[in-house]
Write a protein that holds these residues in place. Structure first.
Motif, mmCIF file in Angstrom:
data_model
loop_
_atom_site.group_PDB
_atom_site.id
_atom_site.type_symbol
_atom_site.label_atom_id
_atom_site.label_comp_id
_atom_site.label_asym_id
_atom_site.label_seq_id
_atom_site.Cartn_x
_atom_site.Cartn_y
_atom_site.Cartn_z
ATOM 1 N N ARG A 23 1.016 -1.566 -0.086
ATOM 2 C CA ARG A 23 0.175 0.034 -0.436
ATOM 3 C C ARG A 23 0.492 0.687 0.048
ATOM 4 N N ASP A 24 0.331 2.136 -0.445
ATOM 5 C CA ASP A 24 1.145 3.357 -0.980
ATOM 6 C C ASP A 24 1.754 3.337 0.496
ATOM 7 N N ASP A 25 1.413 4.117 1.710
ATOM 8 C CA ASP A 25 1.821 4.471 3.205
ATOM 9 C C ASP A 25 2.616 2.642 3.309
ATOM 10 N N ASP A 26 2.694 2.554 2.985
ATOM 11 C CA ASP A 26 3.430 1.573 4.254
ATOM 12 C C ASP A 26 4.965 1.714 3.569
ATOM 13 N N MET A 27 5.730 1.982 2.849
ATOM 14 C CA MET A 27 6.800 2.506 3.280
ATOM 15 C C MET A 27 7.266 3.456 1.271
ATOM 16 N N GLN A 28 8.020 4.481 2.249
ATOM 17 C CA GLN A 28 7.712 5.362 0.862
ATOM 18 C C GLN A 28 8.751 6.397 1.389
ATOM 19 N N VAL A 29 10.028 5.991 0.013
ATOM 20 C CA VAL A 29 11.843 6.412 -0.360
ATOM 21 C C VAL A 29 11.341 7.850 -0.814
ATOM 22 N N PHE A 30 12.142 8.864 -0.425
ATOM 23 C CA PHE A 30 12.098 9.778 -1.009
ATOM 24 C C PHE A 30 13.629 10.435 -1.088
ATOM 25 N N TYR A 31 13.526 10.971 -2.216
ATOM 26 C CA TYR A 31 15.197 11.008 -3.264
ATOM 27 C C TYR A 31 15.173 12.147 -3.738
ATOM 28 N N TYR A 32 16.365 13.451 -4.028
ATOM 29 C CA TYR A 32 15.914 13.796 -4.574
ATOM 30 C C TYR A 32 16.948 13.559 -6.049
ATOM 31 N N PHE A 33 16.821 13.682 -7.047
ATOM 32 C CA PHE A 33 17.102 13.425 -8.756
ATOM 33 C C PHE A 33 17.653 15.236 -9.504
ATOM 34 N N ILE A 34 19.062 15.396 -9.737
ATOM 35 C CA ILE A 34 18.905 16.074 -10.487
ATOM 36 C C ILE A 34 19.649 16.109 -11.822
ATOM 37 N N LYS A 35 19.592 16.475 -12.546
ATOM 38 C CA LYS A 35 19.597 15.876 -14.297
ATOM 39 C C LYS A 35 21.441 16.190 -14.545
ATOM 40 N N SER A 36 22.302 15.558 -15.550
ATOM 41 C CA SER A 36 23.249 16.288 -16.114
ATOM 42 C C SER A 36 23.133 17.236 -15.992
ATOM 43 N N GLU A 37 24.225 18.460 -15.850
ATOM 44 C CA GLU A 37 23.987 19.673 -16.601
ATOM 45 C C GLU A 37 25.155 20.131 -18.431
ATOM 46 N N ASP A 72 17.113 8.629 -0.018
ATOM 47 C CA ASP A 72 17.111 8.677 1.529
ATOM 48 C C ASP A 72 16.217 7.216 1.939
ATOM 49 N N LEU A 73 17.965 6.026 1.964
ATOM 50 C CA LEU A 73 17.715 5.123 2.443
ATOM 51 C C LEU A 73 18.904 4.813 3.366
ATOM 52 N N PRO A 74 18.268 4.046 4.722
ATOM 53 C CA PRO A 74 17.629 3.188 4.988
ATOM 54 C C PRO A 74 16.410 3.861 5.339
ATOM 55 N N LEU A 75 14.532 2.995 4.968
ATOM 56 C CA LEU A 75 13.831 3.778 5.867
ATOM 57 C C LEU A 75 13.888 4.034 7.217
ATOM 58 N N GLY A 76 13.982 5.801 7.003
ATOM 59 C CA GLY A 76 13.850 6.221 8.618
ATOM 60 C C GLY A 76 14.611 7.598 8.443
ATOM 61 N N THR A 77 15.297 7.396 6.947
ATOM 62 C CA THR A 77 16.267 8.510 6.903
ATOM 63 C C THR A 77 16.197 9.687 6.324
ATOM 64 N N GLY A 78 16.660 10.483 6.667
ATOM 65 C CA GLY A 78 15.968 11.662 6.025
ATOM 66 C C GLY A 78 14.251 12.285 6.137
ATOM 67 N N PHE A 79 13.961 11.797 4.508
ATOM 68 C CA PHE A 79 12.698 12.234 5.107
ATOM 69 C C PHE A 79 11.810 11.564 4.530
ATOM 70 N N SER A 80 12.313 9.924 3.852
ATOM 71 C CA SER A 80 12.038 8.315 3.964
ATOM 72 C C SER A 80 10.699 7.897 5.265
ATOM 73 N N TYR A 81 9.822 7.364 5.044
ATOM 74 C CA TYR A 81 9.343 7.110 5.686
ATOM 75 C C TYR A 81 8.519 5.976 6.189
ATOM 76 N N ALA A 82 8.285 5.127 7.040
ATOM 77 C CA ALA A 82 7.475 3.983 6.376
ATOM 78 C C ALA A 82 6.497 3.902 8.288
ATOM 79 N N LYS A 83 5.419 2.909 7.988
ATOM 80 C CA LYS A 83 4.547 2.173 8.782
ATOM 81 C C LYS A 83 5.278 1.251 9.745
ATOM 82 N N ASN A 84 6.174 0.710 9.932
ATOM 83 C CA ASN A 84 6.594 -0.583 10.720
ATOM 84 C C ASN A 84 8.413 -0.055 10.499
ATOM 85 N N LEU A 85 9.525 0.793 10.905
ATOM 86 C CA LEU A 85 10.780 1.158 10.313
ATOM 87 C C LEU A 85 11.994 0.585 11.537
#
Length: 476
Positions: free
Chosen positions: A65-79, A141-154
């Motif tokens: 389900r969408d709210d189980d584990m959510q991994v946050f990322y920053y993506f920057i395209k090559s300049e 932002d991995l492992p889960l709980g790191t940075g802005f990532s979140y999960a129901k059961n960390l």
């Protein structure tokens, strides 16, 4: 009149053509829906004007389900040329440090301006030596709980193998969301504790390709900086300290004699060895192990987040990011970590980064608590990847006492591959920037002169030159 065979072949061709059309429509529909996960960032608080590079942030869901584990990322395209340049996924160490560390302190296009914190949003400046000049980079932002990532059961999702599986799952889902990068050469990158998980991730990606997991990943190799590998690095910390003049000849010889060159699993009944180790700790008590040239800062809160393989070399630090501002010295490397915490916890910053409200309380750069370290050594993964012929760059800041270049050289030698280009200096602006050697398994080892645990942070010009040459398959 067509023969039955030709008619049957035409029917099969039409069916296959229609199937491909349906598949493309479904894929485009999925991409259209999933692209909502990523959002373009036009401006960042603390940075004047619009961003001169393309930044996207978003979440990738890994659970049922969408709210189980959510991994946050920053993506920057090559300049340079994002359609052709390599794609790099960067994983910071810790374990449990946000890859924002890699973005803001090491290889990304912006950094924090060194100035006294006045309570406002910390200011950002451009980093001209950003690795995004020649590659597109995903900071995750991995492992889960790191940075802005979140999960129901960390707790159930914070260990070495979950980190490996989650990173692999994240990448394939991210590529489905960004099909324009499917044909780009892909490399896995990281430093420090990522030396444990990184090679395992590359192996899992390779095996996934072999069994036909979709989408296919155009895996070419990996790069690791000052990587934890065998978890026996402390056995080389003491020879390193002696070679750098941090301990005396007499203490070094006594340590070798009384401890029998084993400084990790020490018999508590061996009083002579314990005496020498205590003396050794006293000698290094005023030295920053991450770079012995750094200014020593007692309020270095990051050390309490590192694993016991580093903690054993350092004193215990009691201060935290909540220390009074007057205690922070802008000359300390970790002052920028403090600025990052203030920046990431500002509501205007969170809004610009498209952080989902209510998903994360206080942002912390590193969160190591309850992480289970399951992989005892990543050496076997290097063995397997070498046999498959993937390219690799292993580099060491030569003033890092926590994971000395000597320990890295030791496990590389143990791979037992022949040398195809012997030890030589590599240059930047006609000056020695470090030393390098290449092996027959397509592995390049390099030192970065005068740098520590995070080489590209200490020596950004040299770090960029090393990476840009290697990623283009040019000699260092």
């Amino acid at each position: 009149m067509l023969s039955p065979t030709i008619s049957k072949m035409n029917t099969i061709s039409v069916i296959c053509f229609n199937f491909n059309i349906i598949f493309l429509i479904v894929l485009l529909l999925f991409v259209s829906l999933s692209s909502q996960l990523g959002s373009k960032v036009e401006e960042l608080p603390g940075f004047e004007g619009p961003l001169p590079f393309e930044l996207e942030t978003g979440y990738i869901g890994l659970g049922e389900r969408d709210d189980d584990m959510q991994v946050f990322y920053y993506f920057i395209k090559s300049e340079n040329d994002p359609a052709k340049d390599p794609l790099l996924l960067w994983l910071t160490g810790g374990p449990g440090c946000s890859s924002f560390s890699g973005l803001a302190f090491q290889i990304g296009p912006f950094a924090f301006k060194t100035e006294k914190y006045d309570g406002n949003v910390p200011n950002l400046v451009l980093r001209p030596q950003s690795w995004t000049k020649v590659s597109s980079i995903i900071f995750v932002d991995l492992p889960l709980g790191t940075g802005f990532s979140y999960a129901k059961n960390l707790t159930a999702n914070r260990n070495d193998w979950k980190l490996v599986h989650h990173t692999h799952q994240f990448l394939r889902k991210w590529l489905i969301d960004h099909p324009e990068f499917l044909s780009n050469d892909f490399y896995m990158g990281g430093d420090s504790y990522s030396g444990i998980a990184g090679p395992a991730i590359v192996q899992e990606i390779s095996k996934g390709n072999e069994i036909g997991l979709q989408p296919p990943i155009n895996l070419q190799g990996y790069l690791l900086g000052n990587p934890l590998t065998t978890r026996k690095e402390k056995n080389e910390q003491i020879p390193f300290a002696h070679g750098m003049g941090l301990i005396s000849d007499e203490l070094y010889e006594s340590l070798k004699r009384n401890c029998k060159e084993e400084y990790i699993n020490v018999d508590f009944r061996n009083e002579l060895c314990l005496r020498d180790l205590n003396y050794y700790d006293e000698c290094l008590s005023g030295i920053d192990p991450y770079n012995i040239l750094y200014r020593y800062c007692k309020d270095d809160s990051t050390k309490k987040h590192e694993g016991p393989w580093i903690r054993s070399l350092t004193q215990k630090f009691d201060s935290s990011l909540n220390s009074p501002l007057t205690e922070w010295d802008t000359r300390c490397q970790t002052y920028h970590f403090f600025l990052a915490t203030q920046w990431a916890n500002d509501q205007s910053v969170r809004k610009s980064l498209h952080i989902r409200e209510g998903t994360k309380g206080k942002w912390e750069r590193c969160w190591k608590s309850d992480f289970e370290e399951e992989i005892s050594s990543s050496f076997v993964f290097h063995v397997n990847l070498s046999a498959k012929g993937y390219r690799s760059l292993i580099y060491s800041g030569d003033h890092d006492a926590s994971i000395p270049f000597m320990s890295t050289q030791a496990w590389i030698r143990a791979l037992n591959y022949s040398i195809v280009e012997d030890w030589r200096p590599w240059l930047l602006e006609n000056q020695v920037a470090g030393y390098t050697r290449r092996y027959s398994n397509q592995m390049t080892f390099a030192t970065v002169k005068g740098s520590g645990h995070t080489a590209s942070q200490d020596k950004p010009d040299e770090g960029y030159a090393m990476f840009s040459r290697w990623i283009a398959s040019k000699p260092l």
